[in-house]
Write an enzyme that holds these catalytic residues in place. Structure first.
Site: not given
Ligand code: ATP
Ligand code: MG
Length: 552
Positions: A34, A258, A268
């Site tokens: 995102e 994760r 983020k």
């Molecule tokens: P955040 O909570 O840090 O914003 P998010 O999952 O909302 O993380 P996205 O931009 O939606 O962030 O994630 C893009 C991809 O990266 C998704 O497939 C997510 O599952 C993966 N991802 C995000 N954080 C991690 C992590 N700590 N370890 C492994 N994969 C991750």
């Molecule tokens: Mg997200």
């Protein structure tokens, strides 16, 4: 990359699918960020996994921006994400945006309404939550659930046309209000949000929810393996249900643990807080766990890929020690970084028997760890030198193999010297030490017969350049700031940045470039900061030479 390892569980699934001839053996993954912030090391794990699978199984990976929430998203983030994925060394097959599918996803919703599987609900968020029941009690239907298909079609079209304010209505799936999985109790598909979108502008005032956008985007792209993190396990049944009811390409979701790293935070939203509140100097602050922060700090793409390879892909969450990340960068830089001399805490050393106007030019290998030494560079030597303050002691203890009155040491790539006396200022601080050099002890041509145990680094006073040097430590004092009481920001390490305003460096270091690693001998690995200038050189410490962190 490391030696042969056994397959991780996702690779096992992919190999079974290929062996069974599923999707004709085709593998298409996607990385779906995102664009609401910069990528962090957790994303690197997902990137390495998704792109790694495609590379291994002759497939492809799409970069898909999951941009269905107009309020928090921005092109600045889109650009940084593209830069970071490329820098990590991966190439996507197509650059795609969930927002490009808004028309298609809208049609999907209309299809479900026509099948009697979706309805417009006028309830407030609180009412909906209340009517959903609890894990032990089934939910209760409201009067909107029995709306006719015609009425739903009209109301949904009116929602799209902007007839209602934010929150006035939602579109819900008509699924199962008694399902044990709460995600199946008539989940939301669309919400009204009169907000400007970074790509679609003001074309839309209704936006699909994650559950009605992600699987649909996967199906549109014909993704074979849609990999996400464990928190999406309860969403999987819904993912499959929407795809089945719509009769679209049957993408499949798989979940892995994760990455959690200690002494930092990784969401983020929290990283944005650190930036907005000024606890760090932007998303690319070298203390941040972001890809851009790690890059500015001097991490290499290879070291990050190696780290992701070593932590592996698991089905259960755990906490990874940041020491492993540091180990990976040390291993890499030991092989590649050129060695240079830099004095971070200087004290003047005068060689009283060396001629005042003489300069000699010595040379040293760029990297003795490299087979061919990786070439060499030259550096000047003169009567006055900067040496490290800690390499001299007024009252040296036994086995101190550096300088103190009467002690001898070798100056790296130069001569053996002997300390004769020192000068103190009125406050009792040593300001200068006086030594004699042994002319026949020159490195590589030593006929002095003297054996010394210690070698120290130095820089010639009249030739040295100056630089600011920034030493970084962990951003948080505790292993898991988000599990502590109160606000995670209360646990910030206030000593995470130490600035040395005047360090003396070998003249050749004036030619350093950002991202090119150097080892300051005996001091650590450094790289020139990306905002450094010729007038003011700034070096960031990437990592110390050894693990110096003591657990508190
Ligand atoms: P955040 O909570 O840090 O914003 P998010 O999952 O909302 O993380 P996205 O931009 O939606 O962030 O994630 C893009 C991809 O990266 C998704 O497939 C997510 O599952 C993966 N991802 C995000 N954080 C991690 C992590 N700590 N370890 C492994 N994969 C991750
Ligand atoms: Mg997200």
């Amino acid at each position: 990359m490391s030696e042969e390892r056994s397959l991780n569980f996702i690779e096992e699934i992919v190999e079974e699918d290929i062996a069974a001839g599923k999707n004709g053996g085709r593998v298409l993954t996607r990385f779906p960020p995102e664009p609401n912030g910069y990528l962090h090391i957790g994303h690197a794990k997902s990137i390495c996994l998704n792109f790694g699978l495609a590379l291994k199984y002759n497939g492809k990976t799409n970069l898909r921006f999951d941009d269905t929430n107009p309020v928090k998203e921005d092109v600045e983030y889109v650009d940084s994400i593209k830069e970071d994925v490329k820098w990590l060394g991966f190439e996507w097959a197509e650059e795609l945006y969930a927002s490009d599918y808004f028309d298609k996803i809208y049609e999907f919703a209309v299809t479900l309404i026509k099948k009697g599987l979706a309805y417009v609900d006028d309830s407030t968020a609180e009412e909906i939550a209340h009517q959903k029941g609890t894990p032990t009690e089934p939910g209760t239907p409201n009067q909107y659930r029995s709306r006719s298909v015609e009425e739903n079609l009209q109301l949904f079209a009116d929602m799209k046309a902007g007839k209602y304010p934010d929150g006035a209505k939602v579109l819900r799936a008509k699924l199962d209000l008694a399902a044990p999985n709460m995600h199946l109790r008539d989940p939301l598909m669309y919400r009204i949000k009169h907000a400007h979108h970074h790509r679609t502008g003001d074309a839309w005032c209704i936006y699909p929810m994650y559950d009605f956008a992600h699987g649909q985007s996967d199906a549109i792209e014909q993704i074979t393996h849609s990999i996400c993190t464990l928190e999406f396990i309860p969403h999987r049944a819904l993912y499959d249900w929407f795809i089945e009811q719509l009769g679209i390409f049957p993408s499949k979701q798989y979940e892995f643990a994760r990455l959690n790293l200690n002494y930092t935070v990784m969401s983020k939203r929290k990283l944005l807080e650190l930036v907005v509140d000024g606890h760090v100097d932007g998303w690319d602050d070298p203390r941040m766990p972001t890809i851009s922060g790690l890059r500015r700090r001097g991490y290499t793409p290879a070291s990050i890929r190696e780290f992701c390879e070593r932590i592996g892909v698991a089905k259960r969450e755990n906490m990874i020690d940041v020491g492993l990340l540091e180990f990976c960068i040390r291993e890499d830089l030991n092989k590649t970084a050129w060695r240079r001399m830099a004095v971070l805490d200087p004290i003047k050393c005068i060689l009283t028997n060396y001629p005042e106007d003489k300069t000699e030019i010595f040379s040293g290998e760029n990297n003795p760890e490299a087979e061919d030494g990786d070439g060499s560079r030259e550096f000047p030597f003169s009567r006055e030198l900067w040496i490290e303050r800690e390499d001299f002691m007024e009252v040296p203890p036994k086995k101190f193999f550096r300088l103190g009155v009467g002690l001898m040491v070798r100056l790296k790539s130069a001569y053996i010297i002997k300390c004769d006396d020192f000068v103190k200022d009125a406050d009792g601080n040593v300001t200068e030490i006086h030594c004699t050099y042994i002319p026949e002890s020159q490195s590589g041509n030593d006929t002095s017969g003297i054996n010394v145990k210690g070698t120290i680094h130095w820089v010639s006073v009249p030739h040295a350049k100056t630089a600011e040097v920034r030493l970084y430590d962990r951003l948080f004092q505790v292993e898991n700031p988000q599990s502590e009481d109160g606000d995670f920001k209360d646990y910030i390490n206030l000593n995470s940045l130490q600035i040395i305003t005047t360090a003396y460096i070998e003249p050749d270091l004036a030619n350093a470039t950002p991202g090119t690693p150097v080892q300051f001998m005996r001091k650590g690995y450094f790289t020139l900061d990306k905002y450094s200038s010729a007038d003011k050189l700034v070096f960031n410490r990437t990592v110390t030479l050894k693990d110096g962190w003591v657990k508190k």
